[in-house]
Design a protein around this motif. Structure first.
Motif, PDB file in Angstrom:
ATOM      1  N   TYR A 104       0.838  -1.186   0.000  1.00 10.25           N
ATOM      2  CA  TYR A 104       0.000   0.000   0.000  1.00 10.25           C
ATOM      3  C   TYR A 104       0.878   1.242   0.000  1.00 10.25           C
ATOM      4  CZ  TYR A 104      -3.869  -3.085   1.192  1.00 10.25           C
ATOM      5  OH  TYR A 104      -4.807  -4.079   1.157  1.00 10.25           O
ATOM      6  N   PRO A 105       0.335   2.373  -0.491  1.00 10.94           N
ATOM      7  CA  PRO A 105       1.100   3.626  -0.448  1.00 10.94           C
ATOM      8  C   PRO A 105       1.519   3.969   0.971  1.00 10.94           C
ATOM      9  CG  PRO A 105      -0.864   3.869  -1.822  1.00 10.94           C
ATOM     10  CD  PRO A 105      -0.971   2.532  -1.155  1.00 10.94           C
ATOM     11  N   GLY A 106       2.649   4.683   1.091  1.00 14.62           N
ATOM     12  CA  GLY A 106       3.188   5.025   2.403  1.00 14.62           C
ATOM     13  C   GLY A 106       2.223   5.814   3.258  1.00 14.62           C
ATOM     14  N   SER A 107       1.404   6.667   2.637  1.00 17.48           N
ATOM     15  CA  SER A 107       0.450   7.472   3.407  1.00 17.48           C
ATOM     16  C   SER A 107      -0.555   6.581   4.134  1.00 17.48           C
ATOM     17  CB  SER A 107      -0.274   8.447   2.475  1.00 17.48           C
ATOM     18  OG  SER A 107      -0.857   7.754   1.384  1.00 17.48           O
ATOM     19  N   ILE A 108      -1.052   5.541   3.461  1.00 21.43           N
ATOM     20  CA  ILE A 108      -2.018   4.636   4.078  1.00 21.43           C
ATOM     21  C   ILE A 108      -1.353   3.824   5.187  1.00 21.43           C
ATOM     22  CG2 ILE A 108      -3.495   2.626   3.671  1.00 21.43           C
ATOM     23  CD1 ILE A 108      -4.088   3.691   0.923  1.00 21.43           C
ATOM     24  N   LEU A 194     -15.128  10.935  17.643  1.00 25.99           N
ATOM     25  CA  LEU A 194     -14.244   9.972  17.001  1.00 25.99           C
ATOM     26  C   LEU A 194     -14.468   9.953  15.486  1.00 25.99           C
ATOM     27  CD1 LEU A 194     -12.160   7.947  18.235  1.00 25.99           C
ATOM     28  CD2 LEU A 194     -13.871   6.167  17.901  1.00 25.99           C
ATOM     29  N   ARG A 195     -15.727  10.007  15.070  1.00 26.17           N
ATOM     30  CA  ARG A 195     -16.047   9.960  13.636  1.00 26.17           C
ATOM     31  C   ARG A 195     -15.478  11.178  12.900  1.00 26.17           C
ATOM     32  NH1 ARG A 195     -19.593  11.498   9.762  1.00 26.17           N
ATOM     33  NH2 ARG A 195     -20.583  13.037  11.125  1.00 26.17           N
ATOM     34  N   LYS A 196     -15.600  12.353  13.494  1.00 27.07           N
ATOM     35  CA  LYS A 196     -15.093  13.571  12.840  1.00 27.07           C
ATOM     36  C   LYS A 196     -13.577  13.522  12.676  1.00 27.07           C
ATOM     37  CE  LYS A 196     -18.897  16.600  14.197  1.00 27.07           C
ATOM     38  NZ  LYS A 196     -19.342  17.738  15.046  1.00 27.07           N
ATOM     39  N   GLU A 197     -12.898  12.992  13.671  1.00 22.22           N
ATOM     40  CA  GLU A 197     -11.440  12.844  13.545  1.00 22.22           C
ATOM     41  C   GLU A 197     -11.098  11.806  12.479  1.00 22.22           C
ATOM     42  OE1 GLU A 197      -9.243  14.776  14.951  1.00 22.22           O
ATOM     43  OE2 GLU A 197     -10.763  15.849  16.124  1.00 22.22           O
ATOM     44  N   TYR A 198     -11.907  10.757  12.421  1.00 21.60           N
ATOM     45  CA  TYR A 198     -11.692   9.704  11.440  1.00 21.60           C
ATOM     46  C   TYR A 198     -11.773  10.221  10.011  1.00 21.60           C
ATOM     47  CZ  TYR A 198     -10.862   4.942  12.655  1.00 21.60           C
ATOM     48  OH  TYR A 198     -10.247   3.776  12.984  1.00 21.60           O
ATOM     49  N   VAL A 199     -12.704  11.132   9.773  1.00 23.35           N
ATOM     50  CA  VAL A 199     -12.861  11.713   8.441  1.00 23.35           C
ATOM     51  C   VAL A 199     -11.547  12.345   7.993  1.00 23.35           C
ATOM     52  CG1 VAL A 199     -14.018  13.518   7.105  1.00 23.35           C
ATOM     53  CG2 VAL A 199     -15.339  12.085   8.676  1.00 23.35           C
ATOM     54  N   MET A 200     -10.877  13.043   8.894  1.00 26.69           N
ATOM     55  CA  MET A 200      -9.612  13.697   8.557  1.00 26.69           C
ATOM     56  C   MET A 200      -8.496  12.675   8.327  1.00 26.69           C
ATOM     57  SD  MET A 200      -9.546  17.215  10.775  1.00 26.69           S
ATOM     58  CE  MET A 200     -10.153  16.586  12.337  1.00 26.69           C
ATOM     59  N   VAL A 201      -8.535  11.569   9.076  1.00 29.62           N
ATOM     60  CA  VAL A 201      -7.546  10.511   8.854  1.00 29.62           C
ATOM     61  C   VAL A 201      -7.684   9.949   7.440  1.00 29.62           C
ATOM     62  CG1 VAL A 201      -6.774   8.206   9.549  1.00 29.62           C
ATOM     63  CG2 VAL A 201      -7.405   9.890  11.297  1.00 29.62           C
ATOM     64  N   ILE A 202      -8.892   9.646   7.039  1.00 31.83           N
ATOM     65  CA  ILE A 202      -9.139   9.042   5.728  1.00 31.83           C
ATOM     66  C   ILE A 202      -8.762   9.996   4.598  1.00 31.83           C
ATOM     67  CG2 ILE A 202     -10.968   8.178   4.197  1.00 31.83           C
ATOM     68  CD1 ILE A 202     -12.313   7.059   6.746  1.00 31.83           C
ATOM     69  N   GLU A 203      -8.965  11.305   4.804  1.00 30.20           N
ATOM     70  CA  GLU A 203      -8.611  12.294   3.777  1.00 30.20           C
ATOM     71  C   GLU A 203      -7.111  12.272   3.471  1.00 30.20           C
ATOM     72  OE1 GLU A 203     -10.062  15.966   5.310  1.00 30.20           O
ATOM     73  OE2 GLU A 203     -12.133  15.618   4.641  1.00 30.20           O
ATOM     74  N   GLY A 204      -6.315  11.791   4.415  1.00 31.95           N
ATOM     75  CA  GLY A 204      -4.868  11.769   4.202  1.00 31.95           C
ATOM     76  C   GLY A 204      -4.343  10.530   3.499  1.00 31.95           C
ATOM     77  N   PHE A 206      -4.583   9.343   0.434  1.00 30.65           N
ATOM     78  CA  PHE A 206      -4.041   9.440  -0.919  1.00 30.65           C
ATOM     79  C   PHE A 206      -3.344  10.780  -1.130  1.00 30.65           C
ATOM     80  CE2 PHE A 206      -7.434   6.332  -1.046  1.00 30.65           C
ATOM     81  CZ  PHE A 206      -6.833   5.289  -1.725  1.00 30.65           C
ATOM     82  N   THR A 207      -2.531  11.148  -0.158  1.00 29.09           N
ATOM     83  CA  THR A 207      -1.749  12.374  -0.255  1.00 29.09           C
ATOM     84  C   THR A 207      -0.270  12.031  -0.162  1.00 29.09           C
ATOM     85  OG1 THR A 207      -1.880  12.682   2.150  1.00 29.09           O
ATOM     86  CG2 THR A 207      -3.559  13.777   0.807  1.00 29.09           C
ATOM     87  N   LEU A 208       0.555  13.017  -0.449  1.00 27.18           N
ATOM     88  CA  LEU A 208       1.990  12.833  -0.314  1.00 27.18           C
ATOM     89  C   LEU A 208       2.326  12.670   1.160  1.00 27.18           C
ATOM     90  CD1 LEU A 208       4.536  12.962  -2.224  1.00 27.18           C
ATOM     91  CD2 LEU A 208       4.786  15.340  -1.458  1.00 27.18           C
ATOM     92  N   PRO A 209       2.971  11.554   1.552  1.00 22.81           N
ATOM     93  CA  PRO A 209       3.199  11.302   2.987  1.00 22.81           C
ATOM     94  C   PRO A 209       4.351  12.113   3.559  1.00 22.81           C
ATOM     95  CG  PRO A 209       4.108   9.503   1.695  1.00 22.81           C
ATOM     96  CD  PRO A 209       3.423  10.431   0.718  1.00 22.81           C
ATOM     97  N   LEU A 210       4.316  13.425   3.313  1.00 22.48           N
ATOM     98  CA  LEU A 210       5.342  14.337   3.816  1.00 22.48           C
ATOM     99  C   LEU A 210       4.639  15.502   4.512  1.00 22.48           C
ATOM    100  CD1 LEU A 210       7.697  14.416   0.684  1.00 22.48           C
ATOM    101  CD2 LEU A 210       8.067  13.143   2.805  1.00 22.48           C
ATOM    102  N   PRO A 211       4.608  15.513   5.834  1.00 23.99           N
ATOM    103  CA  PRO A 211       3.885  16.569   6.560  1.00 23.99           C
ATOM    104  C   PRO A 211       4.322  17.978   6.190  1.00 23.99           C
ATOM    105  CG  PRO A 211       4.565  14.809   8.048  1.00 23.99           C
ATOM    106  CD  PRO A 211       5.226  14.543   6.734  1.00 23.99           C
ATOM    107  N   ARG A 218      -0.643  16.389   7.056  1.00 27.01           N
ATOM    108  CA  ARG A 218      -0.288  16.857   8.397  1.00 27.01           C
ATOM    109  C   ARG A 218      -1.516  16.846   9.307  1.00 27.01           C
ATOM    110  NH1 ARG A 218       2.313  20.963   6.752  1.00 27.01           N
ATOM    111  NH2 ARG A 218       0.779  22.616   7.030  1.00 27.01           N
ATOM    112  N   ARG A 219      -2.651  17.279   8.769  1.00 25.76           N
ATOM    113  CA  ARG A 219      -3.895  17.258   9.533  1.00 25.76           C
ATOM    114  C   ARG A 219      -4.326  15.823   9.840  1.00 25.76           C
ATOM    115  NH1 ARG A 219      -6.642  20.605   6.454  1.00 25.76           N
ATOM    116  NH2 ARG A 219      -7.617  18.967   5.196  1.00 25.76           N
ATOM    117  N   ALA A 220      -4.106  14.928   8.881  1.00 20.96           N
ATOM    118  CA  ALA A 220      -4.472  13.519   9.077  1.00 20.96           C
ATOM    119  C   ALA A 220      -3.631  12.874  10.180  1.00 20.96           C
ATOM    120  CB  ALA A 220      -4.308  12.755   7.764  1.00 20.96           C
ATOM    121  N   ILE A 221      -2.348  13.205  10.227  1.00 21.42           N
ATOM    122  CA  ILE A 221      -1.466  12.660  11.264  1.00 21.42           C
ATOM    123  C   ILE A 221      -1.928  13.118  12.654  1.00 21.42           C
ATOM    124  CG2 ILE A 221       0.852  12.861  12.244  1.00 21.42           C
ATOM    125  CD1 ILE A 221       0.807  10.854  10.057  1.00 21.42           C
ATOM    126  N   LYS A 222      -2.307  14.398  12.763  1.00 20.74           N
ATOM    127  CA  LYS A 222      -2.789  14.917  14.052  1.00 20.74           C
ATOM    128  C   LYS A 222      -4.090  14.227  14.456  1.00 20.74           C
ATOM    129  CE  LYS A 222      -0.678  19.509  13.736  1.00 20.74           C
ATOM    130  NZ  LYS A 222      -0.928  20.981  13.625  1.00 20.74           N
TER     131      LYS A 222
END
Length: 494
Positions: A104-108, A194-204, A206-211, A218-222
């Protein structure tokens, strides 16, 4: 300065030599035909452009026409062999952990955690996959989960008025169901946080895994950190709690494997993602496809003896034939759906099958070759290369399904198509990584459709299109106008 130039020259020379050696080796191996596209970029931009449209098929169609069902391309920074061939796809699925490893991609990978079920390998993956399936099999659903599935769906539908964003509502339902199954929590402020935070995790994902370069990542990592902290608190509380609960967390703690808090949190985090994203999308698209196909919706809603009259009058907003019968047997229309009710939904299962085939939420899977592998046609996949087994390309191929790109639930009443080989119809994957929640997803969708068609009439609020990147979804979250039905409400179109 001279030493710097020498090091630069050495790096360039080494890279060029390595490239030439690989090219010579690849020629000897007889790769599948295809094109690697531009240097570094390959054909990634063409792939993304196609999957951001309503019709991603041409990316594979054009290459299959030119090269055949197995072809070479270069996407997401790596040379990749694509397979649109069901036999090859099955070969890839069955050789998981032998000739292929999940990739899987590094971001996932970073966001899910190293102990997630998606990234586990070997005997540990086998044990955890088996444990997960034991909590989502038909017996568990029948005896324990069905009552919660129906209750939570009804609870969410109670709040529907006027305009509804169906995909958002479906995601709330699936998230709450998953939290209940994993940790025995009912909906509340904590689950919504928990669900609202999860939404931000999932958004990350398929992005470049460089904060440093990606705000979304970066928001997904937080958000991932907040989710992990919240789950860790629950795990620690449960370790000191003497009360036994029949949920996934209880099973993990009683398994005898002595999992650490981090392992349990990673495992549950990945299961929440799986339950949240995929099932909710299928629920939304089932309604969308039915709404766009009045004949299918009419069969789902009208008694046999009245069907001809209703179709002539274009009135497709009635109780389902199947679901009306289920409801008519109960003294209380809101009485819980029972297992026998679910098993009686024959045409609904045709709708479920066709939605899974058309929607292709799991469009395919990436794997990495662990050795040089000979495949159909005498081609070789070099060690280290990625492969992509495309389920979507098979599901939408007219060689296997007549009028394959038309939503047609009746095809599943046809023995020739309903009895398709296991390598042709693979909405849940297969092999050692078969989706452990496949039966649960079918039950949730069936109960949801039952409650929706017996409670509401609806029309789309506006035109909404499907896109397939980074995940399958509708652009506007499928807004609909709903009107609550009454048992005495006559047939009419909103």
């Amino acid at each position: 300065m001279a030493s710097l130039l020498f090091l630069l020259f050495l790096a360039v020379f080494s890279s060029a030599a390595l490239f030439l050696i690989r090219r010579a080796r690849y020629r000897r191996l007889r790769l599948p035909p295809g094109s690697l596209g531009l240097p570094f970029i390959g054909e990634t931009l063409q792939l993304i452009s196609a999957y951001k449209s309503e019709n991603p098929e041409p990316f594979i169609d054009h290459r299959v026409t030119r090269y055949g069902p197995i072809f070479t391309t270069h996407v997401f920074g790596e040379p990749t062999v694509f397979s649109a061939d069901p036999e090859t796809n099955r070969f890839i699925l069955l050789n998981e952990g032998k000739l292929f490893d999940c990739s899987y991609p590094g971001s996932i990978s970073n966001l899910l955690g190293k102990h997630s079920l998606l990234l586990m390998k070997g005997s540990l993956h086998k044990r955890m996959h088996s444990l997960t399936m034991s909590f989502a099999n038909s017996t568990i659903i029948k005896d324990h989960l069905l009552v919660d599935i129906d209750r939570l769906i009804r609870l969410n539908l109670d709040s529907w008025t006027d305009r509804v964003l169906l995909m958002e509502e479906a995601k709330k339902i699936t998230f709450e169901l998953t939290v209940k199954q994993l940790m025995s929590f009912d909906p509340g402020e904590w689950t919504e946080f928990l669900r609202k935070e999860y939404v931000m995790v999932i958004e990350g994902f398929f992005t470049l895994p460089l904060p440093l370069f990606s705000t979304t990542y970066r928001r997904a990592i937080k958000a991932r950190t907040k989710v992990a902290e919240a789950l860790t608190l629950i795990v620690r509380e449960r370790r000191s709690d003497t009360e036994k609960r029949s949920d996934m967390l209880g099973a993990l703690m009683a398994s005898g494997d002595h999992f650490s808090d981090e392992q349990i949190v990673d495992f549950m985090l990945a299961l929440l993602v799986a339950g949240y994203e995929t099932t909710s999308t299928i629920m939304t698209l089932a309604v969308k496809f039915l709404t766009e196909n009045p004949l299918a919706l009419a069969q789902l809603k009208v008694r046999t003896h009245a069907r001809t009259h209703i179709l002539r009058s274009s009135c497709s907003r009635l109780f389902s034939e199947e679901h009306e019968e289920i409801r008519s047997k109960k003294d209380d229309p809101e009485a819980s759906v029972e297992w026998s009710d679910y098993k009686s939904m024959a045409f609904t299962q045709c709708v479920v099958n066709e939605t899974l085939r058309m929607a292709n939420i799991i469009g395919g899977i990436f794997r990495r070759a662990t050795t040089d592998i000979n495949i159909k046609g005498g081609y070789t996949i070099p060690k280290g290369w990625k492969v992509f087994a495309s389920f979507r390309a098979v599901h939408l191929n007219t060689d296997y399904f007549k009028d394959a790109r038309t939503f047609n639930p009746w095809r599943w009443q046809n023995k020739s198509e309903a009895g398709s080989p296991g390598n042709v119809y693979t909405p849940f994957g297969g092999g050692p990584r078969l989706c452990p929640g496949y039966e649960l997803a079918r039950v949730v969708l069936s109960v949801f459709l039952h409650r929706m068609v017996t409670r509401f009439s609806w029309v789309p609020a506006e035109e909404d299109k499907l896109v397939y990147f980074p995940t399958t979804r509708t652009q506007k979250r499928y807004p609909i106008i709903v009107k609550r039905r009454d048992e005495s409400t006559p047939c009419r179109v909103l």
